[in-house]
Design a protein around this motif. Structure first.
Motif, mmCIF file in Angstrom:
data_model
loop_
_atom_site.group_PDB
_atom_site.id
_atom_site.type_symbol
_atom_site.label_atom_id
_atom_site.label_comp_id
_atom_site.label_asym_id
_atom_site.label_seq_id
_atom_site.Cartn_x
_atom_site.Cartn_y
_atom_site.Cartn_z
ATOM 1 N N ARG A 117 47.420 48.174 35.574
ATOM 2 C CA ARG A 117 48.699 47.604 36.250
ATOM 3 C C ARG A 117 49.760 47.404 34.697
ATOM 4 O O ARG A 117 49.552 47.209 33.909
ATOM 5 N N HIS A 134 43.601 44.237 32.966
ATOM 6 C CA HIS A 134 44.284 45.322 34.149
ATOM 7 C C HIS A 134 45.451 46.130 33.201
ATOM 8 O O HIS A 134 45.793 47.333 33.405
ATOM 9 N N ASP A 141 40.023 45.583 40.775
ATOM 10 C CA ASP A 141 39.568 44.643 41.555
ATOM 11 C C ASP A 141 39.011 45.333 42.643
ATOM 12 O O ASP A 141 39.541 46.370 43.219
ATOM 13 N N HIS A 174 36.470 41.009 40.729
ATOM 14 C CA HIS A 174 37.305 41.487 39.642
ATOM 15 C C HIS A 174 36.158 41.854 38.587
ATOM 16 O O HIS A 174 35.316 41.173 38.235
ATOM 17 N N GLY A 190 43.280 38.087 39.745
ATOM 18 C CA GLY A 190 42.413 38.435 38.588
ATOM 19 C C GLY A 190 43.172 39.361 37.635
ATOM 20 O O GLY A 190 44.120 40.261 37.795
HETATM 21 ZN ZN LIG Z 1 41.597 41.987 38.624
#
Ligand SMILES: [Zn+2]
Length: 190
Positions: A117, A134, A141, A174, A190
């Protein structure tokens, strides 16, 4: 050379790292048995409708660069279309989960809801931890159709690699490669 240096070398110079990605499993235990073979992983990404089935590690040889990079691509930030190195230990975690389920004849279609992410993306997610794993390509996830998240989280905890978060009402767990810990949440992302 530690894992991260090996990975950097792998991606930078195309050299093959010889150390197994996962060193947590002691010789002879059930995880080690799974790791002592070619590591194939089958992943789906519902958000982008992508699906891969790749080998990211060849037993006795080391990294399968093509397979590893395909997994990194699938686990990218789809919304921001940005890719990052995915921690090989995270792939090992998913690999062990998948093959354990498969061995017991259970549903084992791994859907990645979130992988790497970007900081911009993470900042927009309500309740997401600021230092979320992340952001480092160290968390995923995961949803597996037909498997209760509670069962999956127990299984992930049994693997004993890192953090495991249970998001019961949202139908996913997660997993990350940080310190071993577990939590359960209905609100926090998460
Ligand atoms: Zn997560």
């Amino acid at each position: 050379m530690d894992r991260r240096q090996a990975l950097t070398a792998l991606l930078g110079a195309g050299a093959l790292a010889l150390q197994p990605a996962m060193s947590h499993a002691a010789a002879g235990d059930w995880r080690q048995g799974l790791l002592l073979r070619d590591r194939f992983i089958h992943l789906k990404r519902p958000q982008s409708k992508e699906e891969i089935e790749v080998c990211y590690w060849r037993h006795g040889l080391g990294w399968d660069v093509k397979g590893y990079l395909a997994a990194c691509h699938l686990m990218r930030d789809v919304k921001f279309d940005r890719q990052h190195q995915i921690d090989p230990v995270l792939l090992d975690t998913l690999y062990i989960m998948q093959h354990w389920l498969k061995a017991y004849g259970l549903p084992h279609e791994i859907q990645i809801l979130s992988g790497y992410r970007t900081p911009e993306h993470n900042a927009k997610l309500e309740g997401a931890a600021k230092n979320s794993m992340h952001l480092q390509g160290r968390a995923a996830d995961v949803h597996i159709p037909g498997m209760a998240p509670g069962v999956l989280s127990n299984m992930a905890k049994m693997i004993g690699i890192g953090g495991v978060g249970l998001y019961q009402d949202r139908g996913f767990i997660h997993v990350d490669t940080g310190p071993v810990r577990a939590w359960q949440s209905k609100k926090r992302k998460g």
